[in-house]
Design a protein around this motif. Structure first.
Motif, PDB file in Angstrom:
ATOM      1  N   SER A  15       0.797  -1.227   0.000  1.00 33.65           N
ATOM      2  CA  SER A  15       0.000   0.000   0.000  1.00 33.65           C
ATOM      3  C   SER A  15       0.828   1.275   0.000  1.00 33.65           C
ATOM      4  CB  SER A  15      -0.934   0.027   1.220  1.00 33.65           C
ATOM      5  OG  SER A  15      -1.837  -1.055   1.193  1.00 33.65           O
ATOM      6  N   TYR A  16       2.099   1.197   0.408  1.00 32.54           N
ATOM      7  CA  TYR A  16       2.917   2.401   0.548  1.00 32.54           C
ATOM      8  C   TYR A  16       4.256   2.206  -0.164  1.00 32.54           C
ATOM      9  CZ  TYR A  16      -0.529   3.010   4.230  1.00 32.54           C
ATOM     10  OH  TYR A  16      -1.711   3.089   4.914  1.00 32.54           O
ATOM     11  N   ASP A  17       4.873   3.309  -0.535  1.00 32.36           N
ATOM     12  CA  ASP A  17       6.209   3.219  -1.123  1.00 32.36           C
ATOM     13  C   ASP A  17       7.200   2.659  -0.106  1.00 32.36           C
ATOM     14  OD1 ASP A  17       5.763   4.525  -3.783  1.00 32.36           O
ATOM     15  OD2 ASP A  17       5.170   6.211  -2.514  1.00 32.36           O
ATOM     16  N   TRP A  18       7.021   3.053   1.153  1.00 29.50           N
ATOM     17  CA  TRP A  18       7.917   2.597   2.212  1.00 29.50           C
ATOM     18  C   TRP A  18       7.110   2.183   3.442  1.00 29.50           C
ATOM     19  CZ3 TRP A  18      12.949   1.942   1.156  1.00 29.50           C
ATOM     20  CH2 TRP A  18      13.471   2.638   0.071  1.00 29.50           C
ATOM     21  N   THR A  19       7.433   1.035   3.984  1.00 27.34           N
ATOM     22  CA  THR A  19       6.906   0.614   5.279  1.00 27.34           C
ATOM     23  C   THR A  19       7.989   0.896   6.310  1.00 27.34           C
ATOM     24  OG1 THR A  19       5.487  -1.091   4.329  1.00 27.34           O
ATOM     25  CG2 THR A  19       6.110  -1.343   6.644  1.00 27.34           C
ATOM     26  N   ALA A  20       7.611   1.536   7.414  1.00 28.27           N
ATOM     27  CA  ALA A  20       8.593   2.002   8.397  1.00 28.27           C
ATOM     28  C   ALA A  20       8.354   1.349   9.755  1.00 28.27           C
ATOM     29  CB  ALA A  20       8.542   3.522   8.513  1.00 28.27           C
ATOM     30  N   PRO A  21       8.892   0.131   9.964  1.00 30.76           N
ATOM     31  CA  PRO A  21       8.741  -0.518  11.268  1.00 30.76           C
ATOM     32  C   PRO A  21       9.460   0.261  12.363  1.00 30.76           C
ATOM     33  CG  PRO A  21       9.530  -2.065   9.591  1.00 30.76           C
ATOM     34  CD  PRO A  21       9.654  -0.699   9.018  1.00 30.76           C
ATOM     35  N   MET A  22       8.823   0.345  13.522  1.00 23.85           N
ATOM     36  CA  MET A  22       9.469   0.940  14.688  1.00 23.85           C
ATOM     37  C   MET A  22      10.328  -0.147  15.333  1.00 23.85           C
ATOM     38  SD  MET A  22       6.563   3.551  16.093  1.00 23.85           S
ATOM     39  CE  MET A  22       5.238   2.351  16.054  1.00 23.85           C
ATOM     40  N   ALA A  23      11.565  -0.229  14.861  1.00 29.29           N
ATOM     41  CA  ALA A  23      12.499  -1.277  15.292  1.00 29.29           C
ATOM     42  C   ALA A  23      13.169  -0.828  16.583  1.00 29.29           C
ATOM     43  CB  ALA A  23      13.521  -1.545  14.194  1.00 29.29           C
ATOM     44  N   MET A  24      12.396  -0.814  17.650  1.00 26.74           N
ATOM     45  CA  MET A  24      12.811  -0.200  18.910  1.00 26.74           C
ATOM     46  C   MET A  24      12.755  -1.246  20.021  1.00 26.74           C
ATOM     47  SD  MET A  24      10.877   3.472  18.392  1.00 26.74           S
ATOM     48  CE  MET A  24      11.268   4.465  16.921  1.00 26.74           C
ATOM     49  N   PRO A  25      13.836  -1.997  20.189  1.00 24.07           N
ATOM     50  CA  PRO A  25      13.799  -3.165  21.077  1.00 24.07           C
ATOM     51  C   PRO A  25      13.511  -2.835  22.538  1.00 24.07           C
ATOM     52  CG  PRO A  25      16.029  -2.738  20.283  1.00 24.07           C
ATOM     53  CD  PRO A  25      15.118  -1.877  19.488  1.00 24.07           C
ATOM     54  N   LEU A  39      16.252  -7.661  16.920  1.00 21.81           N
ATOM     55  CA  LEU A  39      16.307  -6.971  15.628  1.00 21.81           C
ATOM     56  C   LEU A  39      16.458  -7.971  14.481  1.00 21.81           C
ATOM     57  CD1 LEU A  39      18.566  -3.883  16.457  1.00 21.81           C
ATOM     58  CD2 LEU A  39      16.154  -3.824  15.806  1.00 21.81           C
ATOM     59  N   GLU A  40      17.286  -8.973  14.692  1.00 24.23           N
ATOM     60  CA  GLU A  40      17.472  -9.994  13.654  1.00 24.23           C
ATOM     61  C   GLU A  40      16.157 -10.710  13.350  1.00 24.23           C
ATOM     62  OE1 GLU A  40      20.524 -12.442  15.217  1.00 24.23           O
ATOM     63  OE2 GLU A  40      22.160 -11.041  14.734  1.00 24.23           O
ATOM     64  N   LYS A  41      15.396 -10.984  14.380  1.00 27.38           N
ATOM     65  CA  LYS A  41      14.102 -11.644  14.183  1.00 27.38           C
ATOM     66  C   LYS A  41      13.146 -10.743  13.406  1.00 27.38           C
ATOM     67  CE  LYS A  41      10.349 -13.893  16.760  1.00 27.38           C
ATOM     68  NZ  LYS A  41       9.835 -14.248  18.114  1.00 27.38           N
ATOM     69  N   LEU A  42      13.149  -9.456  13.738  1.00 27.27           N
ATOM     70  CA  LEU A  42      12.271  -8.516  13.045  1.00 27.27           C
ATOM     71  C   LEU A  42      12.634  -8.432  11.565  1.00 27.27           C
ATOM     72  CD1 LEU A  42       9.952  -6.531  13.896  1.00 27.27           C
ATOM     73  CD2 LEU A  42      11.676  -4.722  13.833  1.00 27.27           C
ATOM     74  N   GLU A  69      26.010  -0.045  16.784  1.00 26.69           N
ATOM     75  CA  GLU A  69      25.958  -1.507  16.845  1.00 26.69           C
ATOM     76  C   GLU A  69      24.661  -2.024  16.225  1.00 26.69           C
ATOM     77  OE1 GLU A  69      25.713  -5.087  20.174  1.00 26.69           O
ATOM     78  OE2 GLU A  69      26.697  -3.194  20.697  1.00 26.69           O
ATOM     79  N   TRP A  70      23.538  -1.414  16.570  1.00 31.03           N
ATOM     80  CA  TRP A  70      22.261  -1.837  16.002  1.00 31.03           C
ATOM     81  C   TRP A  70      22.239  -1.656  14.481  1.00 31.03           C
ATOM     82  CZ3 TRP A  70      18.767   0.922  20.161  1.00 31.03           C
ATOM     83  CH2 TRP A  70      18.658   0.080  21.283  1.00 31.03           C
ATOM     84  N   MET A  71      22.810  -0.552  14.013  1.00 24.75           N
ATOM     85  CA  MET A  71      22.862  -0.342  12.558  1.00 24.75           C
ATOM     86  C   MET A  71      23.685  -1.435  11.889  1.00 24.75           C
ATOM     87  SD  MET A  71      23.319   3.815  12.420  1.00 24.75           S
ATOM     88  CE  MET A  71      22.128   4.868  13.274  1.00 24.75           C
ATOM     89  N   GLY A  72      24.758  -1.842  12.540  1.00 26.86           N
ATOM     90  CA  GLY A  72      25.554  -2.946  12.002  1.00 26.86           C
ATOM     91  C   GLY A  72      24.767  -4.239  11.943  1.00 26.86           C
ATOM     92  N   VAL A  73      23.968  -4.504  12.963  1.00 28.81           N
ATOM     93  CA  VAL A  73      23.117  -5.694  12.965  1.00 28.81           C
ATOM     94  C   VAL A  73      22.174  -5.650  11.760  1.00 28.81           C
ATOM     95  CG1 VAL A  73      21.244  -6.880  14.177  1.00 28.81           C
ATOM     96  CG2 VAL A  73      23.224  -6.054  15.464  1.00 28.81           C
ATOM     97  N   PRO A  84      29.727   6.751  10.482  1.00 25.21           N
ATOM     98  CA  PRO A  84      30.246   5.631   9.692  1.00 25.21           C
ATOM     99  C   PRO A  84      29.245   4.488   9.536  1.00 25.21           C
ATOM    100  CG  PRO A  84      31.888   6.381  11.273  1.00 25.21           C
ATOM    101  CD  PRO A  84      30.605   7.064  11.633  1.00 25.21           C
ATOM    102  N   ALA A  85      28.345   4.331  10.508  1.00 27.03           N
ATOM    103  CA  ALA A  85      27.355   3.256  10.432  1.00 27.03           C
ATOM    104  C   ALA A  85      26.128   3.669   9.633  1.00 27.03           C
ATOM    105  CB  ALA A  85      26.931   2.836  11.839  1.00 27.03           C
ATOM    106  N   LEU A  86      25.783   4.948   9.689  1.00 29.30           N
ATOM    107  CA  LEU A  86      24.555   5.421   9.050  1.00 29.30           C
ATOM    108  C   LEU A  86      24.741   5.816   7.596  1.00 29.30           C
ATOM    109  CD1 LEU A  86      21.491   6.456   9.526  1.00 29.30           C
ATOM    110  CD2 LEU A  86      22.574   8.702   9.621  1.00 29.30           C
ATOM    111  N   SER A  87      25.797   6.578   7.329  1.00 28.30           N
ATOM    112  CA  SER A  87      25.918   7.217   6.025  1.00 28.30           C
ATOM    113  C   SER A  87      26.248   6.226   4.926  1.00 28.30           C
ATOM    114  CB  SER A  87      26.993   8.303   6.066  1.00 28.30           C
ATOM    115  OG  SER A  87      27.123   8.897   4.786  1.00 28.30           O
ATOM    116  N   ASN A  88      25.656   6.454   3.764  1.00 23.93           N
ATOM    117  CA  ASN A  88      25.963   5.669   2.573  1.00 23.93           C
ATOM    118  C   ASN A  88      26.945   6.399   1.690  1.00 23.93           C
ATOM    119  OD1 ASN A  88      25.369   3.116   1.558  1.00 23.93           O
ATOM    120  ND2 ASN A  88      23.979   3.925   0.010  1.00 23.93           N
ATOM    121  N   GLN A  89      27.475   7.524   2.180  1.00 24.82           N
ATOM    122  CA  GLN A  89      28.463   8.299   1.426  1.00 24.82           C
ATOM    123  C   GLN A  89      29.862   7.870   1.852  1.00 24.82           C
ATOM    124  OE1 GLN A  89      27.628  12.430   2.167  1.00 24.82           O
ATOM    125  NE2 GLN A  89      25.474  12.254   1.653  1.00 24.82           N
ATOM    126  N   TRP A  90      30.854   8.373   1.099  1.00 28.84           N
ATOM    127  CA  TRP A  90      32.213   8.129   1.509  1.00 28.84           C
ATOM    128  C   TRP A  90      32.455   8.781   2.866  1.00 28.84           C
ATOM    129  CZ3 TRP A  90      35.048   4.591  -0.698  1.00 28.84           C
ATOM    130  CH2 TRP A  90      34.809   4.270  -2.038  1.00 28.84           C
TER     131      TRP A  90
END
Length: 440
Positions: A335-345, A359-362, A400-404, A432-438
Motif C-alpha cells: 500500500s505504501y512506497d515505504w513501510t517504516a517498522p518501529m524497530a525499537m527493542p 532486531l534480527e528476528k524482526l 551496533e544496532w545499525m551494524g546488525v 560511519p554506520a549510518l551514512s551511505n556516502q564516503w
C-alpha cells in the motif's frame, strides 16, 4: 500559457503536442492537471530511472553516455533500476522552533549542518507541534484552515534541507490525533466489564475516521500542507490504530453493519471468525483513509510524492496481534512506497543483551517476503523510553544496532529522534554506520 504554447506548436507543425517537459524537471500537481486538460498524454521529469506505462505523467529519464557496449549498457540499466536506499534522520521540529527568532535561526543552522555532516539522504520532519509530548496535535507548523499555527516554519526548514543539505524531506504527519472541534466524534472503546463506551485514556486521542466530516477536515489539513510545502513524501504517524475494542462510535458501528458485520462490539468479539473479518475491515479502512490523504497531497504537489507509514513491531512479530492495532505488514508493503517498522527493542520490553537477536528476528520476518527489504525502512530508537527521564542512548549502541541491520541485508534505516542541538547520538560514532556516502 499551456494553451498559447500548444497553439503555436500546432500552427507550425500541424500536430497537437502530446508530451510535456517540466522546466528543471520540477513537477507540480496543479499544473499537471492543467496539462492533462489540454490533451497532453505524457510528462517528463529529470529524475533518473526507467519509464513505466503506468506512470506516464511522471516519466523519468535514462541518460546514455559514451556510446556504451551491450555489457556496460545493461549494467547501467540495472543500476538505474536499483532503488536508492534511505538513510534517515527523524527530526522533531519542536527542537528548531524558538520564540526568539535569532535563536531559531541558530537552531536551524545546527540542524542543516548536522544533516550534512551525518551524511543522511532523507529527513522525516515533524510538521505538527507537540511540545507536551502527549501525541495530541493542537497546532501545526504550516498555515491551515483548522488549527492554530505555532509558527510558519515547516516549509522554511524543508526548503533549507532540500537546497542546502540536498536531502529528501518527508512530512511526518498524524492521521487521526488532531485536537479539532469537540463536536467531531472521537474513537471510543467498549469496556467489556461495564458495557460502557468512552475514549480510552491510555491510547492516542483520535478522531473517528468513520465520520465524513472528520475525513473532510483532516483531508483539508493535508491539502494545506501540500499547498504550502515543497515535500518529497509523507510519513503517516503511528496514531492510525484501532484496538480490538475500538471504534465503538455510532458511525463506526453503522459502517460495520453496512459491510455485513454485527453492529455491536460485543457481537463482533463473540465469534473468532467474525472478529477476524472485523479486524481485516478496520486495517483496510485505515489504509484507504491514508490513500485519500495521499491523493489530496499528490493532486497539489504531484505524483512523485512518496508515502511511508509507521508500523508497530508487535503486529509484525505476532500476526494475531493485528486485532490490537489494525495494522498488517503485508497490507503495508503493498500500500505504501515505504513501510517504516518501529524497530525499537527497548520500547518492546527487550534488554540490551537481547536487543540484537530481537532486531534480527524482526528483519527475518521482512526478508521472508520477496523484495520487501527494498521497500522497508527500519527506525531505531535513540532514546530509552522505559523511564520518564527518557535518556539518550549511547552512539556506540546505535552504531551496533545499525551494524546488525546491515549484516542482515537491510539497506534502508534511520532513527528517532535526532538530538541535533546536543550532538546526540554522537556524530563521529554514528556517521560511519549510518551514512551511505564516503566517510572522511
Amino acid at each position: 500559457d499551456v494553451t498559447a504554447i500548444s497553439n503555436k506548436i500546432r500552427a507550425v507543425t500541424g500536430k497537437a503536442p502530446r508530451v510535456w517537459v517540466w522546466p528543471y524537471g520540477a513537477a507540480d500537481g496543479t499544473s499537471l492537471a492543467v496539462v492533462g486538460e489540454q490533451g497532453y498524454q505524457m510528462a517528463l521529469t529529470l529524475e533518473d530511472g526507467l519509464d513505466s506505462l503506468g506512470n506516464l505523467m511522471s516519466s523519468p529519464r535514462f541518460l546514455v553516455a559514451s556510446d556504451p557496449d551491450g555489457e556496460h549498457y545493461a549494467n547501467a540499466i540495472v543500476a538505474t533500476q536499483t532503488e536508492a536506499p534511505l538513510r534517515v534522520l527523524h527530526v522533531d521540529l519542536d527542537n528548531v522552533y524558538d520564540p526568539d527568532p535569532e535563536q531559531q535561526v541558530r537552531n536551524l543552522d545546527k540542524l542543516i549542518q548536522r544533516v550534512v555532516d551525518m551524511g543522511a539522504s532523507t529527513v522525516f520532519l515533524q510538521a505538527f507541534a507537540d511540545p507536551k509530548g502527549d501525541g495530541l496535535v493542537r497546532s501545526l507548523y504550516f498555515p491551515n484552515r483548522h488549527l492554530p499555527v505555532r509558527a510558519d516554519l515547516f516549509n522554511r526548514v524543508t526548503w533549507q534541507l532540500r537546497t542546502r543539505a540536498h536531502v529528501s524531506v518527508f512530512a511526518w504527519m498524524p492521521v487521526l490525533s488532531f485536537a479539532l472541534d469537540s463536536k467531531l466524534p472521537r474513537v471510543t472503546r467498549w469496556d467489556p466489564q461495564t458495557g460502557k463506551v468512552a475514549i480510552d485514556p491510555d491510547q492516542y486521542q483520535r478522531l473517528s475516521p468513520f465520520d465524513p466530516k472528520v475525513r473532510q477536515v483532516i483531508g483539508e489539513i493535508y491539502e494545506d500542507l501540500a499547498r504550502t510545502s515543497a515535500i518529497d513524501g509523507v510519513l503517516f504517524h503511528d496514531d492510525a490504530v484501532l484496538s480490538d475494542f475500538e471504534d465503538a462510535s455510532p458511525l463506526a458501528l453503522k459502517a460495520y453493519a453496512a459491510n455485513g458485520l454485527p453492529d455491536t462490539i460485543e457481537a463482533l468479539r463473540a465469534d473468532p471468525a467474525v472478529m477476524q473479518r472485523w479486524t481485516r475491515f478496520k486495517s483496510r479502512y485505515l489504509i484507504d483513509f491514508t490513500h485519500e490523504l495521499t491523493a489530496k497531497v499528490r493532486t497539489l504537489r504531484g505524483p512523485q510524492v512518496q508515502t511511508a507509514r509507521n508500523i508497530f513491531a508487535e503486529p509484525m512479530l505476532n500476526p494475531g496481534s493485528e486485532a490490537w492495532f489494525a495494522q498488517n505488514l503485508d497490507d503495508f508493503l503493498t500500500s505504501y512506497d515505504w513501510t517504516a517498522p518501529m524497530a525499537m527493542p527497548l520500547m518492546e520490553g527487550q534488554d540490551l543483551k537481547g536487543s540484537n537477536a530481537w532486531l534480527e528476528k524482526l528483519v527475518a520476518i521482512v526478508k521472508a517476503r520477496p523484495g520487501a527489504l527494498q521497500r522497508t525502512v527500519f527506525e531505531l530508537q535513540a532514546k530509552d523510553w522505559r523511564t520518564s527521564a527518557a535518556p539518550d542512548l549511547d552512539g556506540a549502541q546505535m552504531a551496533e544496532w545499525m551494524g546488525v541491520l546491515k549484516r542482515q541485508g537491510v539497506t534502508s534505516f534511520g532513527y528517532y529522534p535526532d538530538n541535533f542541538l546536543e550532538n546526540s547520538p554522537d556524530l563521529k560514532t554514528v556517521r560511519p554506520a549510518l551514512s551511505n556516502q564516503w566517510n572522511p
